[in-house]
Design an enzyme around this catalytic site. Structure first.
Site, PDB file in Angstrom:
ATOM      1  N   ASP A 271      38.699  75.643  25.560  1.00 24.76           N
ATOM      2  CA  ASP A 271      39.528  74.518  25.967  1.00 24.76           C
ATOM      3  C   ASP A 271      38.941  73.276  25.297  1.00 24.76           C
ATOM      4  O   ASP A 271      37.784  73.272  24.858  1.00 24.76           O
ATOM      5  CB  ASP A 271      39.590  74.368  27.495  1.00 24.76           C
ATOM      6  CG  ASP A 271      40.824  73.569  27.915  1.00 24.76           C
ATOM      7  OD1 ASP A 271      41.409  72.860  27.050  1.00 24.76           O
ATOM      8  OD2 ASP A 271      41.219  73.626  29.097  1.00 24.76           O
TER       9      ASP A 271
HETATM   10  C1  BGC Z   1      43.990  71.418  28.567  1.00 26.45           C
HETATM   11  C2  BGC Z   1      44.620  72.559  27.798  1.00 26.45           C
HETATM   12  C3  BGC Z   1      45.344  72.027  26.590  1.00 26.45           C
HETATM   13  C4  BGC Z   1      44.365  71.219  25.736  1.00 26.45           C
HETATM   14  C5  BGC Z   1      44.980  70.639  24.475  1.00 26.45           C
HETATM   15  C6  BGC Z   1      43.164  70.508  27.680  1.00 26.45           C
HETATM   16  O1  BGC Z   1      42.812  69.372  28.378  1.00 26.45           O
HETATM   17  O2  BGC Z   1      43.205  71.920  29.610  1.00 26.45           O
HETATM   18  O3  BGC Z   1      45.499  73.269  28.633  1.00 26.45           O
HETATM   19  O4  BGC Z   1      45.930  73.063  25.866  1.00 26.45           O
HETATM   20  O5  BGC Z   1      43.869  70.152  26.524  1.00 26.45           O
HETATM   21  O6  BGC Z   1      45.891  69.648  24.763  1.00 26.45           O
END
Ligand code: BGC
Length: 766
Positions: A271
């Site tokens: 993530d």
């Molecule tokens: C989120 C993800 C997301 C990523 C990119 C993160 O803060 O938890 O679900 O895909 O950001 O935007």
């Protein structure tokens, strides 16, 4: 598609109508399946043999915020990622979060996770995936950062609206549908957030302590299904720790469970900002650090050069990325971004999903559907009547090509058949205090200017006036995308702003009130109950959501959504609250990890280095998540999991189990007849739960093991056979580290929802 359709319709003599449109149940049977990911191993070896170490390392971290490097020297394209689960995110500058304001990147806004789950339709989950994939391809994307399939552990979870359900089986079935729909159409999924990202509070540092059994039987089930049955190509490691180890460097999670136990052959990305080490991450199985290169860039190169990490490990990580790269054809640059992302056929899919997602919770005196022969003036009241829900939150916003609000939908569908008076009633210009620690970030909005004192009163007066003059009130309230958001959890289930006060004032002058909760999660309905003869749960329901809601309210279609979660009477009744495991009190609330990443300030550095390690979430309710808790503890709920009314009455009869004894490998078969006694076309969702009789192992009172969404025209009667594989009855034996079948008697329960078992039948398993 490799799935078997585990669903039989018996069309015997004496049945009124001989056809029935049912949804396939997606099975775990993966025999005779050639894994596309394993078709190019030789070629991949050749490619790797020609790469320099530097080229390999370049592939293992973010190049831009949403790309990772390919192998330019060998003509192998980079990987392009796109948020998110319910629409292709707008294009941003490569190394910032600033939108590029393109004219062609407006996308279809798909109903969010809990809405999709409320359809209980694997067929629609598949279609949803096809729609998402087609728009991803138009934008040149290889991998969709979704579906988001964590279990909804707490009703207040900031991402409950993104996630599917509190139940592992329902989540699993829909995850597989979504995954197959995307991947059958040339795009990879990235199932997220692996694993146990069940709260937003301190998500970037919380340590989840969970038993192996609860992990395997509850929290990992949707991931396992998406990998084993859906062959998901991508996995996103979550921000949190599990039993003391960060997910992105967790060998038990990424190596043992994902790759060894489930046979995952694809790639794992972190993530955003969720990587915390170099050696630990790459050896545990992380393929790409996103979006930065703090750990898997130069530091990794140095570690290999110093002999701390073997190049063999690097080769393996590169191989896993290439497996995905080779089965996903890159979109040629001259074809990407040439037309508008949002496509009309996908808007139609969002309509179908929305139309089957809306849940009718209460309908006293059959106030719904609206009888337009009699109802001549309708007061539509509430901020959510005309609020767009495609944007908000943090990562998962969609720049929607268009979005039909409930008010617009009602006007479209009712036209001049009735007069619609709109009053806003209350305003949502009030900041919310969540647990997550956002002060006010990006599109989420923060503290809004205080309202002049008389605004609330003025809006309330207007609403009361509108209601007085009307035959019927549609009060459209609930939450919104600022209230339910990534990065922080709600403090309570309370309906925000002063909407209950306005509702009560309105109901005082006009008792014909239909309350419509537009929300992605349960809200407190106690005050609403007292003044609303009808209650409807709607959702952040996509581009065509308003039209679908209107069609249900006027009876063009009968509601058929079923709750994907339990609706507690009060928050304190729900398991994590009742056991005191949420909110955690051992740590102050931290700044959110993602905000820290975006702000790149000192605090961010601290967070990203994982120096703060705050908060322990002890999952002490163990297996008793959602209805498993309410059932087992005999606690009443406002509305049970799986609940939802329709305009037609559906009768179940003749329930029986076909054999008295089954063995491992068999499917238990239950048979019953279902009949539409009403005058509407009606989708229904019979649910089969299993209750263990005289078991030595501890079980929740009952668990969902099969469901079927099917459409019945008026008068139609169908005899159905539904299967429950005996393998689904196994438990995770913590000593043996394996799935074990406990022989003995089981009861199969035919139910309309978790609170309404219609019939029982017994058999034994060996
Ligand atoms: C989120 C993800 C997301 C990523 C990119 C993160 O803060 O938890 O679900 O895909 O950001 O935007």
């Amino acid at each position: 598609m490799k799935k078997l359709l585990k669903f039989t319709v018996l069309l015997g003599a004496g049945l009124i109508v001989c056809s029935c449109k049912g949804d396939p149940t997606l099975s775990r049977d993966v025999k005779n399946y050639d894994d596309p990911l394993m078709q190019n191993e030789k070629e991949i070896s050749g490619i790797i043999s020609k790469m320099t170490l530097e080229e390999k390392i370049e592939m293992l971290h973010g190049k831009h915020y949403f790309t990772s490097e390919g192998i330019p020297a060998q003509g192998i394209a980079e990987m392009n990622y796109a948020d998110g689960p319910f629409g292709i995110r707008e294009e941003m500058e490569p190394l910032s979060w600033n939108p590029l304001h393109w004219s062609t990147d407006s996308a279809t806004f798909f109903p969010t996770g809990s809405a999709l789950a409320a359809t209980w339709s694997t067929k629609l989950a598949y279609k949803y995936g096809t729609g998402m994939a087609s728009e991803a391809r138009l934008r040149g994307k290889d991998m969709i950062l979704g579906p988001a399939i964590n279990i909804q552990r707490i009703p207040t979870g900031g991402r409950t609206y993104e996630y599917l359900s509190e139940d592992p089986y329902l989540s699993a079935q829909l995850s597989v549908g979504y995954t197959l729909g995307v991947q059958d159409n040339g795009v990879a999924v990235c199932i997220k957030h692996f694993a146990l990202n069940n709260q937003e509070t301190n998500r970037g540092s919380v340590n989840v302590i969970v038993s192996p059994r609860a992990m395997r039987e509850i929290y990992l089930v949707p991931f396992e299904a998406a990998v084993v049955d859906g062959n998901a190509y991508g996995v996103m490691a979550a921000y949190n720790k599990i039993n003391g180890t960060w997910c992105a460097e967790n060998p038990n999670l990424l190596d043992q469970i994902l790759r060894k136990d489930w046979g995952f052959k694809g790639m794992v990305i972190s993530d955003w900002g969720g990587t915390h080490s170099t050696v630990g991450s790459v050896t545990a199985g992380l393929n790409v650090e996103m979006p930065t290169s703090d750990y898997m860039g130069l530091a990794l190169l140095d570690s290999v050069k110093a002999g701390i990490v073997s190049e063999k490990v690097i080769d393996q990580r590169v191989r896993e990325i290439l497996r995905v790269r080779m089965v996903i054809d890159p979109v040629p640059a001259e074809k990407a971004n040439k037309q508008m992302t949002g496509q009309p056929e996908n808007a139609q899919i969002t309509y179908e999903v929305a139309a089957q997602s809306v849940v009718l919770l209460k309908n006293e005196g059959n106030i719904l559907p609206i009888d337009l022969g009699k109802v001549k003036t309708i007061a539509v009241i509430g901020d959510n009547a005309d609020k767009k829900m495609s944007n908000g939150g943090v990562g998962a916003g969609v720049k929607a090509l268009y979005e039909i609000t409930p008010l617009a939908g009602l006007k479209n569908r009712i036209g001049d058949k009735a007069k619609i008076i709109y009053a806003q009633g209350y305003t949502s210009q009030q900041a919310r205090g969540g647990f997550g620690g956002f002060g006010g970030f990006g599109r989420r909005g923060g503290a809004a200017p205080a309202q002049p004192d008389n605004t609330a009163q003025k809006l309330k007066d207007e609403a009361v006036k509108a209601a007085k003059d009307a035959d019927l009130v549609l009060f459209i309230g609930g939450d919104n995308r600022q209230w339910e958001t990534e990065g922080s959890d709600r403090r309570s289930m309370d309906l925000p702003y002063n909407q209950e006060e306005v509702l009560e004032a309105v109901a005082n002058v006009n008792p014909n009130v239909v309350f419509i909760a537009v929300a992605g999660a349960p809200v407190d309905l106690n005050r609403v109950q007292a003044c609303s003869p009808a209650i409807v749960q709607s959702w952040f329901n996509g581009t065509e959501g308003g039209n679908a809601l209107a069609d249900i309210l006027i009876g063009k279609i009968s509601p058929s959504g079923r709750l994907p979660f339990s609706y507690p009477i009060k928050l304190e009744d729900s398991p994590a609250y009742a056991t005191g495991s949420f909110p955690q009190t051992d740590a102050p609330v931290n700044q959110d990890v993602f905000v820290s990443l975006v702000q790149k300030d000192d605090k961010a550095e601290e967070m990203l280095k994982g120096a703060t390690g705050r908060g322990t979430a002890l999952y002490s309710e163990d297996l008793l998540v959602g209805y498993r808790w309410f059932d087992t503890k005999n606690k009443p709920v406002m509305y049970p999991f799986g609940y939802g009314l329709g305009y037609s009455e559906i009768e179940y009869s003749g329930f029986k189990v076909l054999n008295s004894e089954y063995r491992d490998g068999d499917d238990i078969q239950v048979e019953f007849t279902i009949k539409n006694l009403g005058k509407y076309n009606q989708y229904d969702v019979p649910q089969i739960y299993v209750h263990r009789v005289d078991s030595k192992v501890e079980w929740p009172y009952k668990e969902l093991k099969a469901f079927q969404k099917l459409e019945l025209v008026p008068g139609m009667s169908v005899t159905l056979i539904m299967d429950v594989p005996v393998s689904y009855l196994k438990y995770w034996d913590e000593d043996k580290h394996d799935w074990v079948l406990e022989p003995g008697k089981v009861e199969l329960l035919l139910a309309r929802d978790a609170g309404n078992v219609v019939a029982k039948a017994e058999c034994s398993v060996k």
